[in-house]
Design a protein around this motif. Sequence first.
Motif, PDB file in Angstrom:
ATOM      1  N   MET A  70     -10.290  54.795 -18.213  1.00  0.00           N
ATOM      2  CA  MET A  70     -10.512  54.422 -16.813  1.00  0.00           C
ATOM      3  C   MET A  70      -9.874  53.063 -16.498  1.00  0.00           C
ATOM      4  SD  MET A  70     -11.811  56.988 -15.359  1.00  0.00           S
ATOM      5  CE  MET A  70     -12.166  56.351 -13.732  1.00  0.00           C
ATOM      6  N   ARG A  71      -9.842  52.164 -17.489  1.00  0.00           N
ATOM      7  CA  ARG A  71      -9.143  50.893 -17.274  1.00  0.00           C
ATOM      8  C   ARG A  71      -7.690  51.172 -16.893  1.00  0.00           C
ATOM      9  NH1 ARG A  71      -8.287  45.578 -21.301  1.00  0.00           N
ATOM     10  NH2 ARG A  71      -6.887  44.518 -19.854  1.00  0.00           N
ATOM     11  N   SER A  72      -7.114  52.119 -17.597  1.00  0.00           N
ATOM     12  CA  SER A  72      -5.722  52.451 -17.340  1.00  0.00           C
ATOM     13  C   SER A  72      -5.527  52.908 -15.881  1.00  0.00           C
ATOM     14  CB  SER A  72      -5.301  53.537 -18.336  1.00  0.00           C
ATOM     15  OG  SER A  72      -4.058  54.042 -17.998  1.00  0.00           O
ATOM     16  N   GLN A 108      -5.029  45.362 -11.950  1.00  0.00           N
ATOM     17  CA  GLN A 108      -5.677  44.492 -12.953  1.00  0.00           C
ATOM     18  C   GLN A 108      -7.118  44.938 -13.119  1.00  0.00           C
ATOM     19  OE1 GLN A 108      -7.836  41.606 -13.507  1.00  0.00           O
ATOM     20  NE2 GLN A 108      -6.819  41.349 -15.502  1.00  0.00           N
ATOM     21  N   GLU A 109      -7.656  44.754 -14.350  1.00  0.00           N
ATOM     22  CA  GLU A 109      -8.991  45.313 -14.601  1.00  0.00           C
ATOM     23  C   GLU A 109     -10.115  44.611 -13.850  1.00  0.00           C
ATOM     24  OE1 GLU A 109     -10.811  44.787 -18.388  1.00  0.00           O
ATOM     25  OE2 GLU A 109     -10.028  42.785 -18.640  1.00  0.00           O
ATOM     26  N   THR A 110      -9.957  43.311 -13.534  1.00  0.00           N
ATOM     27  CA  THR A 110     -11.078  42.616 -12.866  1.00  0.00           C
ATOM     28  C   THR A 110     -10.748  42.127 -11.463  1.00  0.00           C
ATOM     29  OG1 THR A 110     -10.484  40.442 -13.754  1.00  0.00           O
ATOM     30  CG2 THR A 110     -11.980  41.777 -15.088  1.00  0.00           C
ATOM     31  N   LEU A 163     -21.648  35.824 -18.498  1.00  0.00           N
ATOM     32  CA  LEU A 163     -20.721  34.827 -19.028  1.00  0.00           C
ATOM     33  C   LEU A 163     -19.298  35.347 -19.127  1.00  0.00           C
ATOM     34  CD1 LEU A 163     -23.484  34.289 -21.319  1.00  0.00           C
ATOM     35  CD2 LEU A 163     -22.334  32.211 -20.595  1.00  0.00           C
ATOM     36  N   CYS A 164     -18.375  34.390 -19.177  1.00  0.00           N
ATOM     37  CA  CYS A 164     -16.956  34.724 -19.304  1.00  0.00           C
ATOM     38  C   CYS A 164     -16.325  33.746 -20.271  1.00  0.00           C
ATOM     39  CB  CYS A 164     -16.297  34.594 -17.933  1.00  0.00           C
ATOM     40  SG  CYS A 164     -14.508  34.661 -17.983  1.00  0.00           S
ATOM     41  N   ASP A 165     -15.420  34.255 -21.105  1.00  0.00           N
ATOM     42  CA  ASP A 165     -14.818  33.379 -22.113  1.00  0.00           C
ATOM     43  C   ASP A 165     -13.520  32.714 -21.651  1.00  0.00           C
ATOM     44  OD1 ASP A 165     -13.072  35.496 -22.079  1.00  0.00           O
ATOM     45  OD2 ASP A 165     -13.308  36.030 -24.177  1.00  0.00           O
ATOM     46  N   GLN A 166     -13.077  32.978 -20.428  1.00  0.00           N
ATOM     47  CA  GLN A 166     -11.761  32.456 -20.052  1.00  0.00           C
ATOM     48  C   GLN A 166     -11.727  30.923 -19.944  1.00  0.00           C
ATOM     49  OE1 GLN A 166      -9.194  34.074 -20.497  1.00  0.00           O
ATOM     50  NE2 GLN A 166      -7.624  32.765 -19.609  1.00  0.00           N
ATOM     51  N   PRO A 167     -12.722  30.291 -19.274  1.00  0.00           N
ATOM     52  CA  PRO A 167     -12.689  28.814 -19.277  1.00  0.00           C
ATOM     53  C   PRO A 167     -12.761  28.248 -20.702  1.00  0.00           C
ATOM     54  CG  PRO A 167     -14.203  29.600 -17.585  1.00  0.00           C
ATOM     55  CD  PRO A 167     -13.806  30.812 -18.397  1.00  0.00           C
ATOM     56  N   SER A 172       2.510  39.920 -21.346  1.00  0.00           N
ATOM     57  CA  SER A 172       1.813  39.804 -20.064  1.00  0.00           C
ATOM     58  C   SER A 172       0.863  38.601 -20.058  1.00  0.00           C
ATOM     59  CB  SER A 172       1.061  41.087 -19.725  1.00  0.00           C
ATOM     60  OG  SER A 172       0.035  41.314 -20.657  1.00  0.00           O
ATOM     61  N   TRP A 173       0.221  38.328 -21.206  1.00  0.00           N
ATOM     62  CA  TRP A 173      -0.658  37.157 -21.262  1.00  0.00           C
ATOM     63  C   TRP A 173       0.161  35.856 -21.243  1.00  0.00           C
ATOM     64  CZ3 TRP A 173      -5.312  36.056 -19.926  1.00  0.00           C
ATOM     65  CH2 TRP A 173      -6.341  37.002 -20.005  1.00  0.00           C
ATOM     66  N   LEU A 174       1.328  35.862 -21.887  1.00  0.00           N
ATOM     67  CA  LEU A 174       2.149  34.639 -21.896  1.00  0.00           C
ATOM     68  C   LEU A 174       2.636  34.327 -20.480  1.00  0.00           C
ATOM     69  CD1 LEU A 174       4.151  35.151 -25.224  1.00  0.00           C
ATOM     70  CD2 LEU A 174       2.026  33.896 -24.864  1.00  0.00           C
ATOM     71  N   THR A 230       0.654  49.637 -18.568  1.00  0.00           N
ATOM     72  CA  THR A 230      -0.032  48.424 -18.109  1.00  0.00           C
ATOM     73  C   THR A 230      -0.785  47.770 -19.265  1.00  0.00           C
ATOM     74  OG1 THR A 230      -1.892  49.772 -17.413  1.00  0.00           O
ATOM     75  CG2 THR A 230      -0.248  49.237 -15.717  1.00  0.00           C
ATOM     76  N   ARG A 231      -1.567  46.747 -18.939  1.00  0.00           N
ATOM     77  CA  ARG A 231      -2.309  45.993 -19.955  1.00  0.00           C
ATOM     78  C   ARG A 231      -3.220  46.906 -20.797  1.00  0.00           C
ATOM     79  NH1 ARG A 231      -2.360  42.805 -23.781  1.00  0.00           N
ATOM     80  NH2 ARG A 231      -4.465  42.356 -24.423  1.00  0.00           N
ATOM     81  N   ALA A 232      -3.784  47.940 -20.172  1.00  0.00           N
ATOM     82  CA  ALA A 232      -4.659  48.864 -20.920  1.00  0.00           C
ATOM     83  C   ALA A 232      -3.867  49.506 -22.066  1.00  0.00           C
ATOM     84  CB  ALA A 232      -5.215  49.945 -20.000  1.00  0.00           C
TER      85      ALA A 232
HETATM   86  C1  G6P Z   1     -10.241  37.239 -20.838  1.00  0.00           C
HETATM   87  C2  G6P Z   1     -11.291  37.391 -19.772  1.00  0.00           C
HETATM   88  C3  G6P Z   1     -12.146  38.578 -20.013  1.00  0.00           C
HETATM   89  C4  G6P Z   1     -11.296  39.810 -20.178  1.00  0.00           C
HETATM   90  C5  G6P Z   1     -10.219  39.616 -21.217  1.00  0.00           C
HETATM   91  C6  G6P Z   1      -9.261  40.790 -21.156  1.00  0.00           C
HETATM   92  O1  G6P Z   1     -10.832  36.918 -22.050  1.00  0.00           O
HETATM   93  O2  G6P Z   1     -12.110  36.273 -19.623  1.00  0.00           O
HETATM   94  O3  G6P Z   1     -13.013  38.720 -18.928  1.00  0.00           O
HETATM   95  O4  G6P Z   1     -12.096  40.892 -20.558  1.00  0.00           O
HETATM   96  O5  G6P Z   1      -9.521  38.444 -20.981  1.00  0.00           O
HETATM   97  O6  G6P Z   1      -8.425  40.752 -22.216  1.00  0.00           O
HETATM   98  P1  G6P Z   1      -7.455  41.958 -22.602  1.00  0.00           P
HETATM   99  O7  G6P Z   1      -6.778  41.418 -23.790  1.00  0.00           O
HETATM  100  O8  G6P Z   1      -8.347  43.151 -22.872  1.00  0.00           O
HETATM  101  O9  G6P Z   1      -6.561  42.185 -21.453  1.00  0.00           O
END
Ligand code: G6P
Length: 442
Positions: free
Chosen positions: A92-94, A108-110, A169-173, A239-241, A281-283
């Motif tokens: 479903m993310r895909s 994007q997933e979020t 919570l979120c780990d991004q910050p 994509s993250w870079l 995509t990212r998925a």
């Molecule tokens: C970060 C965000 C999370 C998200 C993740 C996705 O850590 O804070 O909310 O789930 O990235 O990472 P991914 O590698 O699955 O795209």
Amino acid sequence: MKGLNITVVGAGSSRTPALVGSIIDYKDSFLLKKLIFFDIDNNRMSKMENYIRIVLQKELPELEVIFTTDKKIAYENCDAVLVQMRAGNIEMRSLDEKIPLKYGVVGQETCGPGGFAYGMRSIKAMIEMVNDIRNINTNAWILNYTNPAAIVALALDKVFPNDKRILNLCDQPYSMMRSYAKILNLKQSELSCKYFGLNHFGWFTDIYDKNGKSYLNSLKDYLKNNDFKPYNAEQRSTSWLETYKRVNKYLSFFPEYLPNTYLQYYFFPNEIVGESNPEYTRADEARDSREKEVFEMCENATYENSTILKGSVFGNLMVEVARSILYDLKDEFVIMTRNNNLITNFSNDAIVELVGKLGKDGVIVEKYGEIKPFYKGLMENQHAYEKLTVEACLEEDYDKAIEALTLNRTIIDPQIAKKVLDDLIDVNKGYWTLKKHNKEIK
Ligand code: G6P
Ligand code: MN
């Protein structure tokens, strides 16, 4: 130190082995008696069971380890539930990512319509889970990492307004702080920050050390001349870079504060759509890299030969947060909480992300004060989107869904909002429905 009983929900996630790695890494300051892995999908979870049992047997031989699909076993007598579920799995993310791209909108997933569709699925699953937990256990802390956390947090606050033991919570910050520490050649634990915003929609206004020395300007100077890179750039996909690099781009327009990387989707949507491949995509990337590697590692693990995945940001954050609450340490984190006049010129019912301390009574956050018009405008708009999404979900209201999506900065045009929404409704049958003027949509 009291030995703790901890339950992991969504234990079939490919992130679970790294969480286990953090639990092992922190074993002297996070003392566990019982660790329970729960998932409704036993098939996924069982792929990791053998590996997890091996590493825990080697590193924490006294620990009672349980794998279960039984809610009663999972929730009774536990001190905290760490939640990391994904309603609809990666399939479903895909679709969340690919459908918007068909209409030239960020996938994007979020964030954007993908986050909307995922939010609708997560809200239902999370409400059910909180009810299940509370029927069995009224005391356990529910520490939620399920995405889209902004929308989930707002929905849970609306449905369970008096439950003081739910925290999102979120780990991004946290992850970005580790990246700043690397740039500054400091330890992450030496740095603190000031931060405000909504989840995946916020800004660092200061980064400083224990002596109060600020590094904000030196970081901004650094980012004028150097690409921003995640601390673990070597392990990250393109994509993250690119995502991190767009922090540099954002700063070239708005140099005041350091933005959360997720703001890129709202400021540079066209560029991002242009770079996206609607077929991959990212998925897909996550499935072909992290998921594959983790499942292979689990499959091949033997007692003599097994790797422990230490140091992941989300695993460390989960452990540090649980430890701070359950041992009343009052450590500092960027946390989500109901605004209630913390940001004095912003909606009181919003879930804001601010710096605070966590202890046995939960969140302790100081008043932030006023935010400036630029940020207030952006955040009010985003909050209205989040609020209407929650209402659309709980009331199954199609019209509110169109309002929500039109407010989202990744969409804006109601004609596109409608097309994307209609496609998302189609593929999300079985997860959620909406009614147009009170008639079910077929
Ligand atoms: C970060 C965000 C999370 C998200 C993740 C996705 O850590 O804070 O909310 O789930 O990235 O990472 P991914 O590698 O699955 O795209
Ligand atoms: Mn997040």
